[in-house]
Write a protein that holds these residues in place. Structure first.
Motif, mmCIF file in Angstrom:
data_model
loop_
_atom_site.group_PDB
_atom_site.id
_atom_site.type_symbol
_atom_site.label_atom_id
_atom_site.label_comp_id
_atom_site.label_asym_id
_atom_site.label_seq_id
_atom_site.Cartn_x
_atom_site.Cartn_y
_atom_site.Cartn_z
ATOM 1 N N THR A 52 0.805 -1.222 0.000
ATOM 2 C CA THR A 52 0.000 0.000 0.000
ATOM 3 C C THR A 52 0.835 1.267 0.000
ATOM 4 O O THR A 52 0.484 2.224 -0.648
ATOM 5 C CB THR A 52 -0.929 0.054 1.233
ATOM 6 O OG1 THR A 52 -0.123 0.050 2.405
ATOM 7 C CG2 THR A 52 -1.890 -1.102 1.241
ATOM 8 N N GLY A 53 1.921 1.308 0.732
ATOM 9 C CA GLY A 53 2.674 2.541 0.874
ATOM 10 C C GLY A 53 2.144 3.356 2.031
ATOM 11 O O GLY A 53 1.026 3.153 2.486
ATOM 12 N N ALA A 54 2.943 4.287 2.522
ATOM 13 C CA ALA A 54 2.561 5.064 3.696
ATOM 14 C C ALA A 54 1.780 6.325 3.335
ATOM 15 O O ALA A 54 1.036 6.828 4.142
ATOM 16 C CB ALA A 54 3.808 5.448 4.484
ATOM 17 N N ALA A 55 1.966 6.841 2.136
ATOM 18 C CA ALA A 55 1.313 8.092 1.758
ATOM 19 C C ALA A 55 -0.105 7.831 1.271
ATOM 20 O O ALA A 55 -0.442 6.736 0.850
ATOM 21 C CB ALA A 55 2.118 8.790 0.667
ATOM 22 N N GLU A 56 -0.925 8.839 1.358
ATOM 23 C CA GLU A 56 -2.310 8.746 0.890
ATOM 24 C C GLU A 56 -2.391 9.279 -0.531
ATOM 25 O O GLU A 56 -1.552 10.045 -0.971
ATOM 26 C CB GLU A 56 -3.207 9.598 1.804
ATOM 27 C CG GLU A 56 -3.286 9.095 3.221
ATOM 28 C CD GLU A 56 -3.968 7.750 3.333
ATOM 29 O OE1 GLU A 56 -4.919 7.490 2.572
ATOM 30 O OE2 GLU A 56 -3.535 6.943 4.165
ATOM 31 N N GLY A 57 -3.430 8.900 -1.228
ATOM 32 C CA GLY A 57 -3.755 9.501 -2.506
ATOM 33 C C GLY A 57 -2.858 9.118 -3.657
ATOM 34 O O GLY A 57 -2.425 7.982 -3.798
ATOM 35 N N ARG A 58 -2.603 10.116 -4.496
ATOM 36 C CA ARG A 58 -1.895 9.926 -5.764
ATOM 37 C C ARG A 58 -0.512 9.319 -5.578
ATOM 38 O O ARG A 58 -0.113 8.438 -6.327
ATOM 39 C CB ARG A 58 -1.814 11.283 -6.445
ATOM 40 C CG ARG A 58 -1.184 11.297 -7.788
ATOM 41 C CD ARG A 58 -1.289 12.704 -8.365
ATOM 42 N NE ARG A 58 -0.486 12.826 -9.555
ATOM 43 C CZ ARG A 58 -0.211 13.968 -10.127
ATOM 44 N NH1 ARG A 58 -0.670 15.083 -9.599
ATOM 45 N NH2 ARG A 58 0.523 14.016 -11.198
ATOM 46 N N VAL A 59 0.240 9.780 -4.606
ATOM 47 C CA VAL A 59 1.588 9.249 -4.373
ATOM 48 C C VAL A 59 1.511 7.771 -4.027
ATOM 49 O O VAL A 59 2.258 6.955 -4.572
ATOM 50 C CB VAL A 59 2.321 10.046 -3.268
ATOM 51 C CG1 VAL A 59 3.630 9.372 -2.889
ATOM 52 C CG2 VAL A 59 2.584 11.477 -3.728
ATOM 53 N N ALA A 60 0.604 7.401 -3.155
ATOM 54 C CA ALA A 60 0.469 5.997 -2.747
ATOM 55 C C ALA A 60 0.056 5.118 -3.914
ATOM 56 O O ALA A 60 0.587 4.019 -4.095
ATOM 57 C CB ALA A 60 -0.540 5.871 -1.609
ATOM 58 N N ARG A 61 -0.884 5.592 -4.725
ATOM 59 C CA ARG A 61 -1.357 4.783 -5.857
ATOM 60 C C ARG A 61 -0.259 4.570 -6.885
ATOM 61 O O ARG A 61 -0.097 3.475 -7.410
ATOM 62 C CB ARG A 61 -2.576 5.439 -6.498
ATOM 63 C CG ARG A 61 -3.843 5.327 -5.654
ATOM 64 C CD ARG A 61 -5.078 5.785 -6.420
ATOM 65 N NE ARG A 61 -4.974 7.146 -6.952
ATOM 66 C CZ ARG A 61 -5.307 8.235 -6.265
ATOM 67 N NH1 ARG A 61 -5.739 8.137 -5.030
ATOM 68 N NH2 ARG A 61 -5.197 9.427 -6.826
ATOM 69 N N THR A 62 0.501 5.614 -7.191
ATOM 70 C CA THR A 62 1.553 5.461 -8.202
ATOM 71 C C THR A 62 2.717 4.644 -7.657
ATOM 72 O O THR A 62 3.322 3.866 -8.388
ATOM 73 C CB THR A 62 2.028 6.827 -8.738
ATOM 74 O OG1 THR A 62 2.431 7.643 -7.650
ATOM 75 C CG2 THR A 62 0.934 7.520 -9.533
ATOM 76 N N ALA A 63 3.041 4.800 -6.390
ATOM 77 C CA ALA A 63 4.097 3.973 -5.786
ATOM 78 C C ALA A 63 3.681 2.510 -5.781
ATOM 79 O O ALA A 63 4.491 1.615 -6.051
ATOM 80 C CB ALA A 63 4.413 4.448 -4.368
ATOM 81 N N ALA A 64 2.411 2.243 -5.503
ATOM 82 C CA ALA A 64 1.916 0.867 -5.494
ATOM 83 C C ALA A 64 1.948 0.265 -6.891
ATOM 84 O O ALA A 64 2.266 -0.922 -7.052
ATOM 85 C CB ALA A 64 0.499 0.822 -4.925
ATOM 86 N N ALA A 65 1.655 1.061 -7.914
ATOM 87 C CA ALA A 65 1.712 0.561 -9.289
ATOM 88 C C ALA A 65 3.145 0.182 -9.665
ATOM 89 O O ALA A 65 3.380 -0.868 -10.260
ATOM 90 C CB ALA A 65 1.170 1.614 -10.253
#
Length: 174
Positions: free
Chosen positions: A143-156
């Protein structure tokens, strides 16, 4: 009179450059002298990149950030070449896209361009360490620690890199 090799794409007046080592290969080159471009963050890539996946993510992100900063399409071509050297072409293209999205998201979140070093540099900036931290968290927990756009792109990006071989020792410069 000697002839200059011509660029295979036919660009007039442009000499073909000898192939450079990939950033993953260059990361293994010892770097003994301090890097003046790294400023106050003398972190070594080997300290912040625990495995080949992290080194690949850093190299591709550096090329993408370089392309955004300079507008040079050669940087994007280098990002694709780096990714395709490690992954199947379909996954490589998706990884470049995911890391381009992550670079954009981090720049939008910070309100400024990321500070990055050349792909073959053995040092890492604070922005690069932060980017790797997002990817590492997403690789470890999905999932990553950040919320929103940063988390989604890091997860991808993390999904394309797969699980980390060993956890990142630290996510922030000391």
């Amino acid at each position: 009179m000697t002839e200059t090799p011509i660029d295979p794409l036919g660009a007039p007046g442009r000499a073909a450059a000898p192939p450079l080592p990939t950033a993953v290969e260059a990361a293994a080159i010892p770097c003994e002298s301090p890097c003046p471009r790294a400023g106050a963050v003398p972190r070594r890539v080997s300290e912040v990149c625990p495995d080949a996946g992290a080194r690949l993510a850093l190299a591709v992100a550096r090329y993408v950030a370089g392309a955004r900063a300079t507008g040079e399409t050669d940087c994007i071509e280098a990002a694709f070449a780096e990714a395709e050297a490690a992954l199947a072409p379909e996954r490589a293209a998706l990884l470049v896209g995911a890391l381009a999205g992550l670079v954009r998201a981090l720049e939008a979140h910070g309100g400024r361009p990321l500070a990055v070093l050349p792909a073959s540099c053995c040092r890492a900036t604070a922005d690069e360490v932060a980017l790797l931290g997002h990817v590492a968290r997403a690789r470890s927990d999905g999932t990553g620690a950040a919320e929103g756009r940063v988390a989604r792109t890091a997860a991808a990006a993390a999904a394309l890199l797969g699980p980390a071989e060993r956890p990142l020792a630290c996510g922030r410069p000391s």
